[in-house]
Design a protein around this motif. Sequence first.
Motif, mmCIF file in Angstrom:
data_model
loop_
_atom_site.group_PDB
_atom_site.id
_atom_site.type_symbol
_atom_site.label_atom_id
_atom_site.label_comp_id
_atom_site.label_asym_id
_atom_site.label_seq_id
_atom_site.Cartn_x
_atom_site.Cartn_y
_atom_site.Cartn_z
ATOM 1 N N LEU A 1 31.539 51.888 40.835
ATOM 2 C CA LEU A 1 32.516 50.811 40.615
ATOM 3 C C LEU A 1 32.006 49.582 41.356
ATOM 4 O O LEU A 1 31.800 49.621 42.570
ATOM 5 C CB LEU A 1 33.898 51.219 41.134
ATOM 6 N N GLU A 2 31.799 48.500 40.624
ATOM 7 C CA GLU A 2 31.227 47.288 41.219
ATOM 8 C C GLU A 2 32.220 46.128 41.105
ATOM 9 O O GLU A 2 32.852 45.933 40.064
ATOM 10 C CB GLU A 2 29.926 46.915 40.506
ATOM 11 N N LEU A 3 32.339 45.356 42.209
ATOM 12 C CA LEU A 3 33.163 44.136 42.222
ATOM 13 C C LEU A 3 32.304 42.972 42.683
ATOM 14 O O LEU A 3 31.528 43.105 43.642
ATOM 15 C CB LEU A 3 34.376 44.290 43.153
ATOM 16 N N GLN A 4 32.433 41.828 41.997
ATOM 17 C CA GLN A 4 31.682 40.620 42.332
ATOM 18 C C GLN A 4 32.642 39.426 42.415
ATOM 19 O O GLN A 4 33.702 39.434 41.783
ATOM 20 C CB GLN A 4 30.601 40.344 41.275
ATOM 21 N N SER A 5 32.230 38.418 43.188
ATOM 22 C CA SER A 5 33.077 37.229 43.373
ATOM 23 C C SER A 5 32.230 35.965 43.303
ATOM 24 O O SER A 5 31.053 35.965 43.701
ATOM 25 C CB SER A 5 33.803 37.281 44.720
ATOM 26 N N LEU A 6 32.847 34.912 42.796
ATOM 27 C CA LEU A 6 32.179 33.605 42.749
ATOM 28 C C LEU A 6 32.254 32.889 44.091
ATOM 29 O O LEU A 6 31.730 31.782 44.233
ATOM 30 C CB LEU A 6 32.826 32.720 41.670
ATOM 31 N N ARG A 7 32.908 33.507 45.092
ATOM 32 C CA ARG A 7 33.041 32.906 46.417
ATOM 33 C C ARG A 7 32.339 33.779 47.442
ATOM 34 O O ARG A 7 32.359 35.006 47.340
ATOM 35 C CB ARG A 7 34.517 32.744 46.802
ATOM 36 N N ALA A 8 31.769 33.149 48.442
ATOM 37 C CA ALA A 8 31.090 33.900 49.498
ATOM 38 C C ALA A 8 32.117 34.511 50.443
ATOM 39 O O ALA A 8 33.183 33.952 50.680
ATOM 40 C CB ALA A 8 30.144 32.983 50.274
#
Length: 741
Positions: free
Chosen positions: A730-737
């Motif tokens: 399960l992978e989660l990514q964000s456009l914010r650091a």
Amino acid sequence: MTQFFIDISGILPPGQRFILIFDSFETLPKRFAHHILRALINLRQSQNTNPDLNCFQFIVSGSFNRTDLRIQQSRFYAEYAMRIQLEDFSCLEIEDMLSRVSQHLKIPCEAGFGRMIYESTSGTAYLVQKICYRILERAYLKKESPVFNAKNAEAVIDSIIKEGESNVEMMITQIERDRNLVERLIEVLKTGRLSSIRYDPQLKNLVTIGALSEHQGLYRVRNRIFDIMFQDYFTSERLADTYFKQKDYPRARKLISEAVAKQNAVKNALNALLGNIQLMDASVGQNEIVNGILKAFMNLMDSTKSCSLMVLDKNSGVLHIHDAVGMTQEDMNAFQLKLGQGVAGWVAQVGRPRFIRDVTDELESPDFAFRDFAYKLNIGAMASLPLTGENGIMGVVNLCFGRPRDFSGTETRILKAMAAYASLALQNAQFRHSLDQYYQKIEQAREILLQARSTSEVERIFPEVLKFAAEVANTHRIFLLYRLDENSTWKIMTHGQFAKKTSLSLAKILQPGRLVGYAMSQGRAHLLEQAQIPRDILPIWEESHWELAVPCMVENEPQGCLVLASQADLPFPNRAMQLINMLADAVSIALKNKRLYGIAEKKTQQVISAHSIGEALSHENSLQKILQLIANESLNGVGQEQKVSFVWLKDEERKKLILKAAAGEPFARDFLGKSISFSENNLVSRAFRTGQPQHYSGEKPGELYDFAHPGIKSGMVVPLVFREEVMGALELQSLRAGDFN
């Protein structure tokens, strides 16, 4: 010489005159100095018969002694040349000369300095020169920059009176020879002035000597400095002793009785002062201080016709009557004076009292602003005294009397003492009032703090903070910079009409070299005054007179900043600063509550999501729907804003991980069906191989995410494990650091 000056007068424009100053006269050879003095005496006599010579004025100055001026036994030039040496200037002439000298020599000249010099000298030229010279001399000896101001003038005048004055000593020597001259001078000293309608040889002699001046049919002492010196020398005790030696016992006895009467008058005046001080003290407790001050002054002096208290508006520089006794409301409304205008305006400007024998006499008070009004109300004498507080002049008390009168030394001292105590009483009343207001504001700030502790709705608390801060600082230029957490963007909230009148740039505000950036980096409040701005700290608005930035700290990190500025004078006493700090604390509390509420809400949502997944797994038979539900609910657990989630499952035959479900930002679904090898060097493959979660925050690690959206700044991968077998990730990514920990 006479013909020479007549020829020169022909080229002089109308209304102007020549002023010839013979300075440092004592340095000349004695014979030559006497020759010059004889010529001046002859020229003075010619002025009486030739009007062409009246446009010349001569001033002789120097450190003369009696030997220098003696021309024969018991005869001195002072007897002949005094009028030539002591030509009088008007107040306007003195101010004009001082203005030109100050500009030429670049010496600061305080407003009202010329008026004070004239009050003490009545325009006596050599005294004007002597006072100015001594001011320059004192500055030179003290190695200070010279300044023509009331403080320096007062110190020099006091020193002249204490040390004595050679011309006055010569006058006293001349007067003492003739008992009639002594008695006529004493009469003038007591009454202030005598009529010159009838010819009086003694008074004429006193004018010739230089002790008196004659103007508009009245004889009076030449100036205040002479008056004080004559009063100090010709005391009742000294004269009584003289008459006793001459065996004039009745006259000596009368003078002794007068001296005793003066002592009794002083004692009564002191008793009256103490009684009226008690009256003022009682008024403070009853919150009627102004009325108490007016009544105390009215009771202090006999024949007082009216008493008014004028308050200075420091913003406009205007004096207006706050309250008065003996005046109608219409008259009170008509009285307004600019700072420096009229008697009261000068007193407020310079901070020195004025005692005027007759306000209708243009010689005594050429600057009296309402002379027609004085005639209408039959006002004679006037005393105007400044009320001085911690921050300068607060106002002026004016006492008007129904007839002309002199003010004795005792009376002036009593009035000054009364004014000093009235100033203290007025400050005490103002302090009580400001203290009451401060306690009220403390309660208001406390209410805002309590509201901040009991809610997480920053949109409701922050406007209240800005509104109250604007009231405390008396400015509309105010804004609040804040962010809800470390990963949120900065926001700005303004107050009232300020948002419509200005545009605020976040980039400019947060510059490290500007006030807000500096205060937040230091973690403490910082105040900038325009005149004292250090070069390494820049204001937000160049036109502001002051700017204040108070950081709002959450867990020792600045998460907000309360910023105030104004073009008005700095209004920040310690109490106001304490209130602003309390409001900044309220902002910090509200931000912390908002953050804690967000964390609690997120944890609650995570529990709900886990429960929803469990429910779905127990009822759903479609694998794809289960995987999509996992992708959706995982975002609910961490927040959906600017995030995506991917569910990867292994394909054992192909030795690859296949992207089966995606949720979040629209671009996420573009990657459905994407496959990656078990052996690739990326976070998903690494988590699958190791069975351990992978995490990164900051810049994207190149080839690890070469397939992902270029705006991705942070992410994490959790392996999907069932009975010790890794089934996928399960992978989660964000456009914010920094969105994942």
